[in-house]
Write an enzyme that holds these catalytic residues in place. Structure first.
Site, PDB file in Angstrom:
ATOM      1  N   HIS A 136      95.155  20.942  10.679  1.00 45.65           N
ATOM      2  CA  HIS A 136      95.930  20.176  11.991  1.00 45.65           C
ATOM      3  C   HIS A 136      95.649  21.106  13.117  1.00 45.65           C
ATOM      4  CE1 HIS A 136      97.713  17.011   9.364  1.00 45.65           C
ATOM      5  NE2 HIS A 136      98.099  17.910   8.557  1.00 45.65           N
ATOM      6  N   ASN A 139      96.293  23.000  -1.456  1.00 40.23           N
ATOM      7  CA  ASN A 139      96.113  22.497  -0.168  1.00 40.23           C
ATOM      8  C   ASN A 139      97.186  23.071   0.734  1.00 40.23           C
ATOM      9  OD1 ASN A 139      95.106  20.219   1.404  1.00 40.23           O
ATOM     10  ND2 ASN A 139      97.068  19.567   1.727  1.00 40.23           N
ATOM     11  N   ASP A 149      93.298  16.645  12.165  1.00 43.95           N
ATOM     12  CA  ASP A 149      93.349  16.000  13.424  1.00 43.95           C
ATOM     13  C   ASP A 149      93.352  17.202  14.439  1.00 43.95           C
ATOM     14  OD1 ASP A 149      96.055  16.907  12.750  1.00 43.95           O
ATOM     15  OD2 ASP A 149      96.971  14.982  12.594  1.00 43.95           O
ATOM     16  N   GLU A 175     101.104  23.705   0.344  1.00 40.13           N
ATOM     17  CA  GLU A 175     102.003  24.681   1.156  1.00 40.13           C
ATOM     18  C   GLU A 175     102.915  25.301   0.665  1.00 40.13           C
ATOM     19  OE1 GLU A 175     103.837  21.476   3.964  1.00 40.13           O
ATOM     20  OE2 GLU A 175     102.060  20.969   4.868  1.00 40.13           O
ATOM     21  N   GLU A 230      93.125  17.079   5.984  1.00 37.14           N
ATOM     22  CA  GLU A 230      94.046  16.200   6.818  1.00 37.14           C
ATOM     23  C   GLU A 230      93.937  16.741   8.321  1.00 37.14           C
ATOM     24  OE1 GLU A 230      98.218  17.330   5.767  1.00 37.14           O
ATOM     25  OE2 GLU A 230      97.764  17.547   3.837  1.00 37.14           O
TER      26      GLU A 230
HETATM   27  C1  XIL Z   1     103.209  13.773   6.864  1.00 41.90           C
HETATM   28  C2  XIL Z   1     103.045  12.341   7.215  1.00 41.90           C
HETATM   29  O1  XIL Z   1     101.933  12.087   8.002  1.00 41.90           O
HETATM   30  C3  XIL Z   1     104.456  11.952   8.034  1.00 41.90           C
HETATM   31  O2  XIL Z   1     104.329  10.360   8.065  1.00 41.90           O
HETATM   32  C4  XIL Z   1     105.485  11.965   7.106  1.00 41.90           C
HETATM   33  O3  XIL Z   1     106.519  11.722   7.874  1.00 41.90           O
HETATM   34  C5  XIL Z   1     105.657  13.723   6.929  1.00 41.90           C
HETATM   35  O4  XIL Z   1     104.587  14.128   6.317  1.00 41.90           O
HETATM   36  N1  XIL Z   1     101.354  18.100   5.789  1.00 41.90           N
HETATM   37  C6  XIL Z   1     100.973  17.476   4.816  1.00 41.90           C
HETATM   38  C7  XIL Z   1     101.297  15.914   4.847  1.00 41.90           C
HETATM   39  O5  XIL Z   1     100.468  17.848   3.542  1.00 41.90           O
HETATM   40  O6  XIL Z   1     101.741  15.425   3.592  1.00 41.90           O
HETATM   41  C8  XIL Z   1     102.067  15.751   5.910  1.00 41.90           C
HETATM   42  O7  XIL Z   1     102.058  14.376   6.281  1.00 41.90           O
HETATM   43  C9  XIL Z   1     101.562  16.231   7.328  1.00 41.90           C
HETATM   44  C10 XIL Z   1     101.472  18.048   7.080  1.00 41.90           C
END
Ligand code: XIL
Length: 334
Positions: A236, A200, A266, A155, A264
């Site tokens: 996401h 990422n 969802d 990020e 990641e």
């Molecule tokens: C999130 C986790 O799922 C949570 O448990 C934590 O509180 C915050 O981080 N991008 C990412 C992940 O790269 O590491 C993040 O994970 C979600 C967004």
């Protein structure tokens, strides 16, 4: 005799080559096995605190063949004090994964979130660079040889139309150019030469100013021999869907000569039919891109999702398969 031997040899050759059977009657019945038949991995983010819950571990180990520690490898967890490394929780996940034949994604070495306070208090670029070097050596070195893919930098780019790096401790101390990102990749390669190294990010799931900026960095890195092997698309997403150019965006990155992965995934949604359709679109897009070799959902069950209120995962709070699970499995077996 020979006539009887030949088919066996052919069958053996197909197995060695990893060619999947096309017979639907023999379609695999779990996400991991079905993805494997397509030469992919299907994974989940895992929280160490839930591994002791039987239904959680059973679902994880039955369905998923890739594991990403959800928080346990982040900087605040692994180096809470300068030079003092703590790997207990992360080691536990790694041992679980190795014990169940699951491939590991390391997440993440350099990020602006979940940093321990002491990193945020570093005042000079040279001190921050020294800290970064020690951290990458410490963490990637600890897991040397055990991680298939590392999210080396997470990020780093800003949202919106500007197309530049985000303001953070990294850019404030080390500059709004990709030099420190390059350095992180070089250090990671040295610390674990066999791990594939990924950049990422989120909101890079279609073509936009942010994904264009990432694209330009990856193209530049590849042109100059900076060791980058992979780009992770967090994905996401929400019920409104998958960008129409999702597959094209994966493909243009793959064309740069890197693996692409959905890291990641969802997809929020109370309408489970719409959600299932969106999941199908994402998985089909990945299957259509030969270098898209791994899909990871950001959790196992809605119960423990970081976005629990939007019920974004493939298993509900009771570990039952949701419509989205069935659509993903069907696409993987198609
Ligand atoms: C999130 C986790 O799922 C949570 O448990 C934590 O509180 C915050 O981080 N991008 C990412 C992940 O790269 O590491 C993040 O994970 C979600 C967004």
């Amino acid at each position: 005799m020979i006539g009887k031997v030949r088919p066996l040899v052919l069958a053996a050759a197909l197995v060695v080559a990893g060619v999947a059977t096309a017979d639907p009657a023999e379609a695999a019945t779990t996400l991991g096995a079905s993805a494997a038949a397509k030469g992919r991995f299907f994974g989940a983010a895992v929280a160490n605190s839930h591994l002791g819950e039987a239904a959680y571990a059973t679902t994880l180990d039955r369905e998923f063949n890739s594991v990403t520690p959800e928080n346990e490898m982040k900087w605040d967890a692994t180096e809470p004090n300068p030079g003092q490394f703590t790997f207990g929780a992360a080691d536990n996940i790694v041992n679980h994964a190795r014990g169940h034949g699951q491939s590991l994604r390391g997440h993440t070495l350099v990020w602006h979130n979940q940093l321990p306070g002491w990193v945020n208090q570093i005042t000079t670029g040279s001190a921050l660079m020294t800290a970064m070097q020690r951290h990458i050596n410490g963490v990637a070195g600890h897991y040397r040889g055990q991680i298939a893919y590392w999210d080396v930098v997470n990020e780093a780019f800003a949202d919106g139309t500007g197309g530049g790096l985000r303001s953070s401790i990294w850019t404030q101390r080390l500059g709004f150019n990709t030099g420190w990102i390059e350095q992180a990749f070089r250090l990671a390669r040295t610390a674990d030469p066999n791990a594939k190294l990924c950049y990422n990010d989120y909101n890079t799931d279609g073509q936009n100013a942010k994904s264009n900026a990432v694209f330009n960095m990856v193209r530049d890195f590849k042109a100059r021999g900076v060791p980058i092997d992979c780009v992770g698309f967090q994905s996401h997403l929400n019920i409104n869907g998958v960008p129409g150019d999702y597959q094209a965006n994966l493909q243009r990155f793959a064309n740069l000569g890197v693996d692409v992965q959905i890291t990641e995934l969802d997809i929020g949604g109370s309408n489970f039919t719409t959600q299932a359709n969106n999941y199908r679109t994402v998985v089909q897009a990945c299957l259509n891109v030969s270098r898209c070799n791994r899909i990871v959902t950001w959790g196992v069950t809605d119960k423990y999702s970081w976005r629990a209120s939007s019920t974004p995962l493939l298993f509900d709070g009771n570990f039952n398969k949701k419509p989205a699970y069935n659509s993903v499995l069907a696409v993987l077996n198609s």
